[in-house]
Design a protein around this motif. Structure first.
Motif, PDB file in Angstrom:
ATOM      1  N   LEU A 107       9.139   8.181  -3.617  1.00  0.00           N
ATOM      2  CA  LEU A 107       8.177   7.792  -2.599  1.00  0.00           C
ATOM      3  C   LEU A 107       7.371   6.592  -3.090  1.00  0.00           C
ATOM      4  CD1 LEU A 107       6.540   8.311   0.027  1.00  0.00           C
ATOM      5  CD2 LEU A 107       5.165   9.951  -1.280  1.00  0.00           C
TER       6      LEU A 107
ATOM      7  N   GLU B 220       4.384   4.047  -2.187  1.00  0.00           N
ATOM      8  CA  GLU B 220       3.240   3.854  -1.287  1.00  0.00           C
ATOM      9  C   GLU B 220       2.065   3.299  -2.097  1.00  0.00           C
ATOM     10  OE1 GLU B 220       0.410   3.410   1.152  1.00  0.00           O
ATOM     11  OE2 GLU B 220       2.244   4.184   2.097  1.00  0.00           O
TER      12      GLU B 220
ATOM     13  N   ASN C  62      -1.169   2.865  -1.260  1.00  0.00           N
ATOM     14  CA  ASN C  62      -2.464   3.516  -1.046  1.00  0.00           C
ATOM     15  C   ASN C  62      -2.482   4.867  -1.755  1.00  0.00           C
ATOM     16  OD1 ASN C  62      -4.377   5.400   0.423  1.00  0.00           O
ATOM     17  ND2 ASN C  62      -4.915   3.448   1.399  1.00  0.00           N
TER      18      ASN C  62
ATOM     19  N   VAL D 160      -3.060   8.041   0.501  1.00  0.00           N
ATOM     20  CA  VAL D 160      -1.882   8.332   1.331  1.00  0.00           C
ATOM     21  C   VAL D 160      -0.741   8.836   0.451  1.00  0.00           C
ATOM     22  CG1 VAL D 160      -0.126   7.316   2.832  1.00  0.00           C
ATOM     23  CG2 VAL D 160      -2.526   6.655   3.095  1.00  0.00           C
ATOM     24  N   ARG D 161      -0.538   8.189  -0.681  1.00  0.00           N
ATOM     25  CA  ARG D 161       0.562   8.551  -1.594  1.00  0.00           C
ATOM     26  C   ARG D 161       0.435   9.987  -2.088  1.00  0.00           C
ATOM     27  NH1 ARG D 161      -0.327   4.784  -4.860  1.00  0.00           N
ATOM     28  NH2 ARG D 161      -1.373   5.897  -6.551  1.00  0.00           N
TER      29      ARG D 161
ATOM     30  N   THR E  32       6.445   9.681  -7.227  1.00  0.00           N
ATOM     31  CA  THR E  32       5.710   8.666  -6.468  1.00  0.00           C
ATOM     32  C   THR E  32       5.546   7.397  -7.292  1.00  0.00           C
ATOM     33  OG1 THR E  32       3.589   9.546  -7.227  1.00  0.00           O
ATOM     34  CG2 THR E  32       4.459  10.386  -5.139  1.00  0.00           C
TER      35      THR E  32
ATOM     36  N   SER F 234       3.463   3.453  -7.233  1.00  0.00           N
ATOM     37  CA  SER F 234       2.492   2.531  -6.653  1.00  0.00           C
ATOM     38  C   SER F 234       2.855   1.083  -6.957  1.00  0.00           C
ATOM     39  CB  SER F 234       1.088   2.821  -7.192  1.00  0.00           C
ATOM     40  OG  SER F 234       1.060   2.674  -8.610  1.00  0.00           O
TER      41      SER F 234
ATOM     42  N   ALA G 137       9.725   4.521   1.457  1.00  0.00           N
ATOM     43  CA  ALA G 137       8.845   3.494   0.908  1.00  0.00           C
ATOM     44  C   ALA G 137       8.119   2.740   2.008  1.00  0.00           C
ATOM     45  CB  ALA G 137       9.645   2.517   0.042  1.00  0.00           C
ATOM     46  N   ALA G 138       6.916   2.279   1.678  1.00  0.00           N
ATOM     47  CA  ALA G 138       6.128   1.460   2.592  1.00  0.00           C
ATOM     48  C   ALA G 138       6.447  -0.009   2.372  1.00  0.00           C
ATOM     49  CB  ALA G 138       4.644   1.712   2.366  1.00  0.00           C
TER      50      ALA G 138
ATOM     51  N   LEU H 255       4.305  -2.040  -0.105  1.00  0.00           N
ATOM     52  CA  LEU H 255       4.296  -1.736  -1.539  1.00  0.00           C
ATOM     53  C   LEU H 255       4.373  -3.030  -2.340  1.00  0.00           C
ATOM     54  CD1 LEU H 255       4.460   0.540  -3.736  1.00  0.00           C
ATOM     55  CD2 LEU H 255       6.946   0.301  -3.604  1.00  0.00           C
TER      56      LEU H 255
ATOM     57  N   LYS I 182       3.883   2.943  10.728  1.00  0.00           N
ATOM     58  CA  LYS I 182       2.719   3.579  10.116  1.00  0.00           C
ATOM     59  C   LYS I 182       1.539   3.608  11.108  1.00  0.00           C
ATOM     60  CE  LYS I 182       1.925   2.671   5.737  1.00  0.00           C
ATOM     61  NZ  LYS I 182       1.658   1.935   4.458  1.00  0.00           N
TER      62      LYS I 182
END
Length: 314
Positions: free
Chosen positions: A17, A19, A21, A24-25, A42, A44, A63-64, A67, A117
């Protein structure tokens, strides 16, 4: 339609994952682990995510897009087997709604699913389950590897091959966990199909570009656009040569390389080509298809393809 998986089937799923934030993560990680995804990692920073993918491919990446600005390039590199050991991992990208371009970029990068999102946890779980069990077949063009999203058109049947690719997520939830050796063999088989499909796509693109170039010469519209198309033709032939070498077809690779050199010479004098050079463009697509068919054979269930219009990704 599958709504979500039983928790007891998800304990071995490797989920990455990404992310930026923190709130949020951590919230998403807690939710995923609570739903049974105990092996959720996770990230970042995209460099940490990249290193993890290189060390061990996940079954699914969520994934965002924010990122990192390189996010779309990373997804494309995964699909083109430049990063990691499994280019066919399931990929969901979460993108911001303010910019319509990011949805298109996510699709063209080769993501399986794109969500706007903020992403509701329940909806994410439903989409992951549905995508896993109803995964789209993949297509390959000269610059795209990923799910086929176009609906079938009976009036205009496509010559593009449809590929069933490795789905380790589905294998695990069905109790068919693959060993590393089994995964490597399956990926290798799929990549051979990808390369063969890429050659097919080269044939389609060659035909399209050659027709445009010939039309420009016939209509005396000889400008910088002709030069640009000759350079595109050159890059397609060079990539076809590389693809043929990967497939163990040195003769086809040599033919593509020879064609590329002829096109390169023509591009250097595009505004005053010889009759022989124009004739080469007329013969090029047919020569490529004949060489490809002789070495690779036509796609399963098809006659040797006749070059048509350009293939597009989605």
């Amino acid at each position: 339609m599958v709504k979500k998986f039983d928790k007891d089937k998800l304990g071995d799923i490797d989920l990455y994952l990404g992310e930026p934030n923190e709130q949020v993560r951590e919230s998403m990680r807690a939710m995923m682990r609570g739903e049974g995804y105990r092996r959720t990692r996770t990230f970042s920073r995209i460099d940490d995510l990249l290193n993890a993918i290189k060390e061990a491919p996940p079954d699914i990446l969520i994934a965002a897009d924010d990122l990192d600005p390189r996010m779309f390039d990373v997804i494309r590199d995964v699909r083109h087997f430049k990063v990691g050991r499994n280019p066919f991992i399931l990929i969901t990208l979460m993108v911001k709604a303010e910019n319509d371009d990011v949805v298109k970029k996510a699709i063209l990068a080769g993501a399986d699913d794109v969500m706007i999102k903020p992403v509701a946890p329940g909806k994410l779980l439903e989409r992951v389950a549905h995508m896993t069990m109803n995964r789209s077949q993949f297509i390959v063009t000269t610059d795209y590897v990923g799910p086929e999203r176009r609906k079938p058109n009976a009036d205009r049947p496509s010559k593009i091959r449809l590929l069933n690719v490795v789905n380790t997520f589905k294998a695990k939830v069905e109790g068919n966990r693959m060993s590393q050796a089994e995964l490597s063999r399956a990926v290798e088989e799929n990549m051979n199909e990808v390369m063969a499909a890429r050659l097919d796509s080269h044939g389609l693109k060659l035909g399209w570009i050659c027709n445009l170039i010939l039309k420009a010469y016939e209509e005396k519209r000889i400008d910088k656009e002709v030069e640009e198309r000759l350079l595109v033709l050159l890059s397609v032939l060079e990539d076809a040569a590389r693809t043929a070498r990967v497939l163990g077809e040195p003769e086809l690779a040599q033919i593509c390389t020879q064609m590329a050199r002829q096109v390169e010479e023509m591009a250097e004098n595009y505004d005053n080509p010889t009759d022989q050079q124009v004739g080469t463009i007329r013969k090029l697509t047919k020569a490529f298809d004949l060489a490809k068919t002789a070495k690779m054979g036509p796609p399963p269930g098809e006659e040797p393809a006749t070059p048509g219009s350009a293939a597009t990704a989605t």
